[in-house]
Write a protein that holds these residues in place. Structure first.
Motif, short mmCIF file in Angstrom:
data_model
loop_
_atom_site.label_atom_id
_atom_site.label_comp_id
_atom_site.label_asym_id
_atom_site.label_seq_id
_atom_site.Cartn_x
_atom_site.Cartn_y
_atom_site.Cartn_z
N PHE A 1 42.46 33.49 40.38
CA PHE A 1 43.77 33.45 41.04
C PHE A 1 44.62 32.29 40.54
O PHE A 1 45.83 32.45 40.33
N GLY A 2 44.00 31.12 40.39
CA GLY A 2 44.75 29.94 39.94
C GLY A 2 45.32 30.13 38.55
O GLY A 2 46.53 29.97 38.33
N VAL A 3 44.48 30.51 37.59
CA VAL A 3 44.91 30.70 36.20
C VAL A 3 45.91 31.85 36.11
O VAL A 3 46.95 31.74 35.44
N ASP A 4 45.60 32.98 36.79
CA ASP A 4 46.48 34.15 36.73
C ASP A 4 47.88 33.82 37.25
O ASP A 4 48.89 34.18 36.63
N SER A 5 47.95 33.14 38.39
CA SER A 5 49.26 32.83 38.99
C SER A 5 50.07 31.89 38.10
O SER A 5 51.28 32.06 37.97
N VAL A 6 49.40 30.94 37.46
CA VAL A 6 50.10 30.01 36.55
C VAL A 6 50.64 30.78 35.34
O VAL A 6 51.79 30.58 34.93
N LEU A 7 49.82 31.67 34.77
CA LEU A 7 50.26 32.45 33.60
C LEU A 7 51.39 33.42 33.95
O LEU A 7 52.30 33.63 33.15
N ILE A 8 51.35 33.99 35.16
CA ILE A 8 52.44 34.85 35.62
C ILE A 8 53.73 34.04 35.73
O ILE A 8 54.81 34.48 35.29
N PHE B 1 34.15 41.96 37.66
CA PHE B 1 32.74 42.28 37.95
C PHE B 1 31.85 41.05 37.73
O PHE B 1 31.03 40.71 38.59
N CYS B 2 32.03 40.39 36.59
CA CYS B 2 31.19 39.22 36.25
C CYS B 2 31.39 38.08 37.24
O CYS B 2 30.45 37.35 37.55
N MET B 3 32.62 37.91 37.74
CA MET B 3 32.90 36.82 38.67
C MET B 3 32.31 37.09 40.05
O MET B 3 31.79 36.19 40.70
N VAL B 4 32.41 38.33 40.53
CA VAL B 4 32.01 38.66 41.90
C VAL B 4 30.52 39.01 42.00
O VAL B 4 29.90 38.82 43.06
N PHE B 5 29.94 39.48 40.90
CA PHE B 5 28.54 39.96 40.90
C PHE B 5 27.53 38.94 41.46
O PHE B 5 26.63 39.31 42.22
N PRO B 6 27.64 37.63 41.13
CA PRO B 6 26.65 36.67 41.67
C PRO B 6 26.72 36.44 43.18
O PRO B 6 25.74 35.99 43.79
N LEU B 7 27.87 36.72 43.81
CA LEU B 7 28.06 36.37 45.23
C LEU B 7 26.99 36.95 46.16
O LEU B 7 26.41 36.20 46.96
N PRO B 8 26.68 38.26 46.10
CA PRO B 8 25.65 38.79 47.00
C PRO B 8 24.28 38.14 46.79
O PRO B 8 23.55 37.89 47.76
N PHE B 9 23.94 37.84 45.53
CA PHE B 9 22.63 37.26 45.23
C PHE B 9 22.54 35.80 45.68
O PHE B 9 21.49 35.34 46.13
N PHE C 1 37.91 44.16 44.06
CA PHE C 1 39.26 44.75 43.96
C PHE C 1 40.35 43.69 44.08
O PHE C 1 41.42 43.83 43.46
N SER C 2 40.10 42.61 44.84
CA SER C 2 41.08 41.53 44.94
C SER C 2 41.25 40.82 43.59
O SER C 2 42.37 40.57 43.14
N TRP C 3 40.12 40.52 42.95
CA TRP C 3 40.16 39.85 41.65
C TRP C 3 40.80 40.77 40.61
O TRP C 3 41.56 40.32 39.77
N THR C 4 40.48 42.06 40.68
CA THR C 4 41.05 43.02 39.73
C THR C 4 42.55 43.12 39.89
O THR C 4 43.30 43.16 38.90
N GLU C 5 43.03 43.12 41.14
CA GLU C 5 44.48 43.20 41.39
C GLU C 5 45.20 42.01 40.75
O GLU C 5 46.27 42.18 40.15
N SER C 6 44.63 40.84 40.85
CA SER C 6 45.23 39.65 40.25
C SER C 6 45.34 39.82 38.73
O SER C 6 46.37 39.51 38.13
N GLY C 7 44.27 40.34 38.11
CA GLY C 7 44.27 40.57 36.66
C GLY C 7 45.30 41.61 36.24
O GLY C 7 45.96 41.47 35.21
N ILE C 8 45.43 42.68 37.04
CA ILE C 8 46.41 43.74 36.73
C ILE C 8 47.83 43.18 36.80
O ILE C 8 48.67 43.46 35.95
N LEU C 9 48.11 42.37 37.82
CA LEU C 9 49.45 41.77 37.96
C LEU C 9 49.76 40.85 36.78
O LEU C 9 50.91 40.79 36.31
#
Length: 313
Positions: free
Chosen positions: A209-216, A155-163, A109-117
């Motif tokens: 977060f880095g790319v999104d914030s720069v593009l914003i 989803f693709c970014m966060v999915f590997p973390l638990p594994f 949800f954190s990554w998704t929020e960044s994308g929505i913004l």
């Protein structure tokens, strides 16, 4: 394997931590957190209801706002069970797999929020810099594709973390420093090599977060350039006023996030409650304030809200 080293298969649970430093005040803190949850859940649900019911709000800007409200509800509901269990029912144990699932959803949800913004900043850019083509650029289909792309990326970014965590041996005390499971907290516990986990975590933070914030930032530089070219001072202010809500949403998301990162990286000697407080601000403030900001700044939402409140009397 020696008795001092426990394999991951034998780790069944983690112990979550509340605020033992605030002994005697924990009940008041629990009440405060529950109040923040209530404001967040009620506020975001109201925003969704108003956008659904109000025909004039069926346009791209408000579709993105709906997505933001759904995401903020997701943030609230992903932390609520363990906050309740730890702070209200003094049941700090959480199963290993349940902890990984919670970690996945909090970060998703954190990554998704960044994308929505970022999508919302593109909406403002088109509306101000290219208003004549707004309806042809941001069609309903394109908005839907953007929303789906944001979700798939997260989803693709966060999915590997638990594994990546599951493959590691845990041989330290399985005590977490928060009332919920976070990746930076969890990677401190394994006794194996966590280099891959740390590198991957850093990679997805920079690439999202880095790319999104720069593009914003770039979108607002272009918006400002376009607004300053408008001759009328009144029209300039009117154009900028349409961005105020989004700018506030960006600030209340990124400022706490950067603060959490700074405290985590450079405040290692800071008291533990500072880390906990910053994390709470990061997870609680945006879902609570977003609906309040948009309700205050959006005339159509404000009018509909006033009508709902009036009908209750």
């Amino acid at each position: 394997m020696g008795s001092s080293e426990t394999n991951i298969s034998s780790v069944t649970s983690f112990t979550l931590t509340g605020f033992p430093e605030m002994e005697g005040l924990e009940h008041w803190l629990a009440v405060l957190l529950l109040l923040l949850y209530a404001v967040s859940i009620l506020g975001n649900s109201l925003i969704l209801f108003i956008i659904k019911e109000e025909q004039s709000l069926h346009q791209p800007m408000y579709y993105f706002l709906s997505l933001l409200s759904v995401n903020d509800l997701g943030v609230s509901f992903s932390t609520l069970p363990t906050i309740l269990a730890t702070m209200c029912f003094h049941a700090p144990e959480i199963a290993f797999d349940a902890c990984l699932i919670q970690m996945f959803f909090i970060h998703f949800f954190s990554w998704t929020e960044s994308g929505i913004l970022l999508a919302m900043s593109f909406d403002r850019y088109v509306a101000i810099c290219n208003p004549l083509h707004y309806s042809t650029v941001l069609t309903d289909t394109r908005v839907a594709h953007m929303g789906i792309s944001i979700i798939i990326r997260s989803f693709c970014m966060v999915f590997p973390l638990p594994f990546l965590l599951k493959r590691l041996p845990f041989c330290k005390d399985n005590i977490l420093t928060h009332s919920y499971c976070l990746h930076p907290d969890l990677i401190c516990l394994p006794c194996g090599d966590t280099t891959i986990n740390s590198m991957y975590g850093l990679f997805i933070v920079i690439s999202a977060f880095g790319v999104d914030s720069v593009l914003i930032l770039v979108s607002y530089v272009l918006i400002l350039h376009s607004v300053l070219a408008i001759a009328s001072r009144e029209e300039r202010l009117k154009s900028l006023n349409t961005c105020v809500s989004h700018i506030c949403a960006v600030l209340i998301f990124y400022v706490p996030m950067v603060s959490v990162s700074m405290v985590h990286r450079f405040g290692k000697h800071a008291p533990e409650y500072v880390h906990k407080f910053m994390s709470l601000v990061y997870l609680f403030v945006p879902p609570m304030l977003n609906p309040i900001i948009y309700s205050i700044k959006t005339k159509e939402i404000r009018k509909r809200l006033h009508k709902i409140l009036k009908s209750k009397h």
